[in-house]
Structures are given as structure tokens and as C-alpha cells.
Design an enzyme around this catalytic site. Sequence first.
Site, PDB file in Angstrom:
ATOM      1  N   GLY A  53      29.857 -59.741  78.548  1.00  0.00           N
ATOM      2  CA  GLY A  53      29.757 -59.719  77.090  1.00  0.00           C
ATOM      3  C   GLY A  53      31.077 -60.044  76.432  1.00  0.00           C
ATOM      4  O   GLY A  53      31.144 -60.393  75.262  1.00  0.00           O
ATOM      5  N   LYS A  74      39.289 -62.119  79.545  1.00  0.00           N
ATOM      6  CA  LYS A  74      38.579 -60.922  79.095  1.00  0.00           C
ATOM      7  C   LYS A  74      39.030 -60.620  77.674  1.00  0.00           C
ATOM      8  O   LYS A  74      40.221 -60.432  77.436  1.00  0.00           O
ATOM      9  CB  LYS A  74      38.921 -59.758  80.048  1.00  0.00           C
ATOM     10  CG  LYS A  74      38.162 -58.481  79.796  1.00  0.00           C
ATOM     11  CD  LYS A  74      38.418 -57.491  80.924  1.00  0.00           C
ATOM     12  CE  LYS A  74      37.843 -56.129  80.619  1.00  0.00           C
ATOM     13  NZ  LYS A  74      38.164 -55.149  81.674  1.00  0.00           N
ATOM     14  N   GLY A  91      32.814 -59.133  71.709  1.00  0.00           N
ATOM     15  CA  GLY A  91      33.439 -59.930  72.767  1.00  0.00           C
ATOM     16  C   GLY A  91      34.953 -59.830  72.811  1.00  0.00           C
ATOM     17  O   GLY A  91      35.618 -60.571  73.534  1.00  0.00           O
ATOM     18  N   ARG A 151      28.944 -58.423  91.334  1.00  0.00           N
ATOM     19  CA  ARG A 151      28.873 -56.963  91.296  1.00  0.00           C
ATOM     20  C   ARG A 151      27.597 -56.476  91.950  1.00  0.00           C
ATOM     21  O   ARG A 151      26.655 -57.250  92.140  1.00  0.00           O
ATOM     22  CB  ARG A 151      28.883 -56.501  89.826  1.00  0.00           C
ATOM     23  CG  ARG A 151      30.056 -57.027  89.040  1.00  0.00           C
ATOM     24  CD  ARG A 151      29.699 -57.229  87.566  1.00  0.00           C
ATOM     25  NE  ARG A 151      30.761 -57.960  86.858  1.00  0.00           N
ATOM     26  CZ  ARG A 151      31.763 -57.390  86.207  1.00  0.00           C
ATOM     27  NH1 ARG A 151      31.818 -56.083  86.100  1.00  0.00           N
ATOM     28  NH2 ARG A 151      32.692 -58.127  85.628  1.00  0.00           N
ATOM     29  N   ASP A 164      27.463 -51.857  87.647  1.00  0.00           N
ATOM     30  CA  ASP A 164      28.004 -53.136  87.175  1.00  0.00           C
ATOM     31  C   ASP A 164      29.529 -53.177  87.262  1.00  0.00           C
ATOM     32  O   ASP A 164      30.129 -54.227  87.042  1.00  0.00           O
ATOM     33  CB  ASP A 164      27.548 -53.423  85.735  1.00  0.00           C
ATOM     34  CG  ASP A 164      27.818 -52.260  84.792  1.00  0.00           C
ATOM     35  OD1 ASP A 164      27.306 -51.158  85.070  1.00  0.00           O
ATOM     36  OD2 ASP A 164      28.532 -52.434  83.812  1.00  0.00           O
ATOM     37  N   ASN A 165      30.135 -52.039  87.575  1.00  0.00           N
ATOM     38  CA  ASN A 165      31.590 -52.007  87.715  1.00  0.00           C
ATOM     39  C   ASN A 165      31.997 -51.852  89.176  1.00  0.00           C
ATOM     40  O   ASN A 165      33.087 -51.371  89.474  1.00  0.00           O
ATOM     41  CB  ASN A 165      32.180 -50.875  86.875  1.00  0.00           C
ATOM     42  CG  ASN A 165      32.047 -51.150  85.381  1.00  0.00           C
ATOM     43  OD1 ASN A 165      31.935 -52.302  84.962  1.00  0.00           O
ATOM     44  ND2 ASN A 165      32.048 -50.105  84.576  1.00  0.00           N
TER      45      ASN A 165
HETATM   46  P1  AMP Z   1      32.230 -51.933  80.494  1.00  0.00           P
HETATM   47  O1  AMP Z   1      31.857 -50.529  80.201  1.00  0.00           O
HETATM   48  O2  AMP Z   1      33.514 -52.373  79.846  1.00  0.00           O
HETATM   49  O3  AMP Z   1      32.209 -52.216  81.959  1.00  0.00           O
HETATM   50  O4  AMP Z   1      31.133 -52.859  79.807  1.00  0.00           O
HETATM   51  C1  AMP Z   1      29.767 -52.661  79.975  1.00  0.00           C
HETATM   52  C2  AMP Z   1      29.010 -53.829  79.385  1.00  0.00           C
HETATM   53  O5  AMP Z   1      29.263 -53.957  77.986  1.00  0.00           O
HETATM   54  C3  AMP Z   1      29.365 -55.167  79.978  1.00  0.00           C
HETATM   55  O6  AMP Z   1      28.206 -55.950  80.020  1.00  0.00           O
HETATM   56  C4  AMP Z   1      30.363 -55.723  79.004  1.00  0.00           C
HETATM   57  O7  AMP Z   1      30.423 -57.134  79.040  1.00  0.00           O
HETATM   58  C5  AMP Z   1      29.811 -55.235  77.695  1.00  0.00           C
HETATM   59  N1  AMP Z   1      30.850 -55.098  76.688  1.00  0.00           N
HETATM   60  C6  AMP Z   1      31.866 -54.212  76.660  1.00  0.00           C
HETATM   61  N2  AMP Z   1      32.626 -54.390  75.580  1.00  0.00           N
HETATM   62  C7  AMP Z   1      32.113 -55.423  74.891  1.00  0.00           C
HETATM   63  C8  AMP Z   1      32.466 -56.080  73.678  1.00  0.00           C
HETATM   64  N3  AMP Z   1      33.505 -55.722  72.952  1.00  0.00           N
HETATM   65  N4  AMP Z   1      31.678 -57.104  73.279  1.00  0.00           N
HETATM   66  C9  AMP Z   1      30.608 -57.476  73.982  1.00  0.00           C
HETATM   67  N5  AMP Z   1      30.232 -56.898  75.123  1.00  0.00           N
HETATM   68  C10 AMP Z   1      30.968 -55.870  75.574  1.00  0.00           C
HETATM   69 MG    MG Z   2      32.162 -53.523  83.264  1.00  0.00          MG
END
Ligand code: AMP
Ligand code: MG
Length: 482
Positions: free
Chosen positions: A92, A113, A126, A183, A252-253
Site C-alpha cells: 500500500g 517505501k 501511501g 511473504r 504479511d510481515n
Molecule cells: P504494516 O502494518 O506497516 O505492515 O502494513 C500493513 C498493511 O497496510 C500493508 O498492506 C501496508 O502496505 C498497508 N499500509 C500501511 N501504511 C499505509 C499507508 N500509509 N498507506 C497505504 N497503505 C498502508
Molecule cells: Mg507490513
Amino acid sequence: MSFQIQYSYAEQFAEAIQPIVASAQPSPASDPQWLAFNQQLATELGIPACWQMTTQGLQLYAGNQLPDCLKPTALGYAGHQFGHFVPRLGDGRALLLAELATPAGTIIDVQLKGSGPTPFSRSGDGRAPLGPVLREFLVSEAMHSMGIATTRALAAVSTGDWVYREQALPGAVLTRVASSHLRVGTAQYIASFNDDALTQQFADYVLARHYPECANSAHPYQALYSAVIERQAALIAQWMSVGFIHGVMNTDNMTLSGETIDYGPCAFMEHYDPNAVFSAIDRAGRYAYKNQPAIALWNLARLGEAWLPLMASDSQQAVRCATELVQQFPRCYEQHYYALMGAKIGITDIQPDDRDLIDQLLQIMAEQQLDYTNTLRWLANGELATETTLRAWQQRWLQRLSHQPLPLTAVYAAMNQRNPAVIPRNHWVQAAISQTLESGELTVFNDLMTVLRTPYAMPTTAPQYTQPATAEQRVSKTFCGT
Ligand code: AMP
Ligand code: MG
């Protein structure tokens, strides 16, 4: 210079897997400025001079001007977040710029990122705030310096734009390098198409890219699953041995390659506390320090489910097989963990009895709230504690060491190569971020990065980085800042 764009996921995955890749372009940054550039890594990867710390490089890592040969893509994935399945997550706020062949002959992913929305952004912007970008830079590079498999940080640039969270924050873009960004959640996403040929095609790709040795096995996919389990067991054992808490171990992480990924609200423990949680979003403590091995096992079970069609043609047989394989995790993890911990206290030929010795030390640390990193490092000083429980433990330990052929001086020297003197202590990471936010200066960030590059060397000219936080300095919560 052998710098070559090998192929893209889109080409490699062919049409069948198109749903997991989407083209996207970064959104321009209005006033990009350098925060950090990892020259050592750039050299290692054979990044051309024009894409290093140049104006062109700055424009590239800000997402402003990409060379025509790059075809940025976002990858789809699913994932269990805090135990709940989310069928469509995906990159995202990340964009894969390219897959590159390095001079060493490996293929790596280069990803931005925080470079703006993608087709997987859902309601997100994003973007990434500067704080988490600096945190990921410091912590991921520190992990690498300690020999822990991880994504790397190549560049960090500020964008000159605001990112709106609970408050307006300066934005930044991190350029991340990984042996791939695939992942457990990617496998789950693929599985959700309910197409066994697709599942197999994806597994073939993972196998060829990360586990080519499994191709020769009588059961390549079982061998593949088993190899992923083994690498994760080794990785989590390393995390535990340095007191690292990931904070968001969603499926996913967790990478299929066995690299640490997605540094969000992560932190290193200071005083030893098995229940330690730093992530502000982890209210129930699901991802507490002591839970990490069990969570890794749980995540790997989800991978087994995604890959069930590959385990055996009979579905019951497939379940039995996947279950048997994933049940190897605890033993495998413990072997890695106690070997690492043994080496940290100078025992090179770890025996079953030694586990008790290690556990007792940890219990003393927990009861007395001793700093985990410094206590282990201190043991190699050869001093006896004045406190009686720890002193009694040391006597038992020295007795054990006397059964090894090595003289104590050699044991202590080896321990100093296993116990870091410097870790990215949270109050210092926070101090680096705060300084940059408040004044734009990066001196704390740079000084901290310098000592973290040689974590086993005692930083005699900067001893402050080895000190645990005082009550006023203590950072009890870290934030994803997403
Ligand atoms: P994370 O917790 O950072 O691993 O993110 C979990 C999900 O949310 C992933 O699919 C990321 O791409 C999405 N995501 C996190 N932050 C953002 C953001 N600011 N804009 C769009 N998608 C996000
Ligand atoms: Mg993530």
C-alpha cells in the site's frame, strides 16, 4: 560495472499471476533532501555512481525521476493481522523499483517505501513519516551488523511534504533492499485464488529464488516448506538472543526468505522481561517478546495451509504431512536458541544440561530487572557480582567453563564477539528522530549509526550509547506511524 536489471516479478510470474502485481508510479516529492545513504551497501550491490549520492540519485530515491528501464510495481498479499485474516493487503505504500543482479550474482529487490499510493493502498495515503523511516534505517542496519538476516536500508530522503497522522509529520521515503519481498501473506494471497496450478507456480518461484537446493529432494514442496520453517526458526532464535521485539508479527510481515522485514513499532528490550511489549498497537501483548517463537510457529502453520495442495495429492495426507513438518519448529528453534545463548556465555559445545544454566541466568535477570545486553557483556569482564544469587550462578557457570579446554581469557574474548556492546536502544533511536524533527540535524542519527556498524566494539569515545535509559529517558511505547 555489472549492474543489471534482471527481470521483473511481472515477467517472471507470467500472466497467471497478474493479480498479484500491479504497475504504479511513485508520487513526486516536492522538496527531496538526503537523510542518509548507505554507501557501503551501494558499493556491495554495485549501484552505478550516478545513482549513488548524486542529484540524480536523490531524485530516484524520492521517486521523482525514474530511469525508463525501471517499471515500478506493487505486489499483492493477504495476511493474518493480529490473528484475523485480511484477504487483500498488498504494497500500500511500497513500490518495487527493480530486481537487480548484484556483482556477487544474487538477485535482490529494490523497493521504495513511502512513495505514494498504489492500487493496494486501500484508504491509506501511501506515505511514510520521517520518524519510522529513520527508525527502520537504524534498526535494520544494526540487525545486519549483528549478523541477523534482514532487509537492508539503502537510502532515506525527506520529501518536503507533510504526512497527516494524529498530527502533521514530515514525510520521507526509505529505499529498502531485500532478497525478495515475498511473504507468508503472499502465499496466502495466491492460495485465495483456489488454483492449484497457480499455487505450484508460485512455490516453484520461491524455491528457485530462495531454496534451489530443495529442487533435488524427492518431495520438493515438502522440502521447501521445511526449509522455510528451518530458516524462520533460526531467525527467531537470533531475535530472541539479542532481545529484539518485532512488534507486528502478522503473516504479511514474515518473509519466505527468512529475512526480518517491516520494522514498525519494533524495539530492543533493555532490562530482561519476557513479557515486554513496546508496540502501542499491540494492546493484548500478542507479539510480546516471549510469544515470538509461538507466533512464528502459528504463522508457519498458516503457510502450511496455503501450500496444502502441494504437500500430497490426498487432502488428509497433505494435512498430516504439513502438520508433521511444522511440528519440527519448536525443536529446531530451541536448538538454534540454546546454541546461540550458549555461545553468548562462552559455551561452545552446548549440552542438554546447559539449558538449565542459561534459563537460570535469564530468571535472575528477570527478577533483578538487569539490562539484558549489558549483563551478558559484563560476564566476560571476569568480575564476580556482589549480589549473592548472581554470584552463585557465576560460580556454577565458571565451573562449567572449566570443563572446556579453552583458557578463560580466550572464552571471554569469544564472548565479546557474541554479545553486542551497542544495540539500538530505544531512547537513542528516539533521540535521533527527535533531533532531526526539531532541528533538521542528523548528528545523533549519524553517530548512532556509526557505533551500530561495529556492535561488538565497546564505543569508548561514545559510552552513552551503551547505557540503558534512565526513568526519564525511557520510551515505553513505539508507534507504527502508518
Ligand atoms: P504494516 O502494518 O506497516 O505492515 O502494513 C500493513 C498493511 O497496510 C500493508 O498492506 C501496508 O502496505 C498497508 N499500509 C500501511 N501504511 C499505509 C499507508 N500509509 N498507506 C497505504 N497503505 C498502508
Ligand atoms: Mg507490513
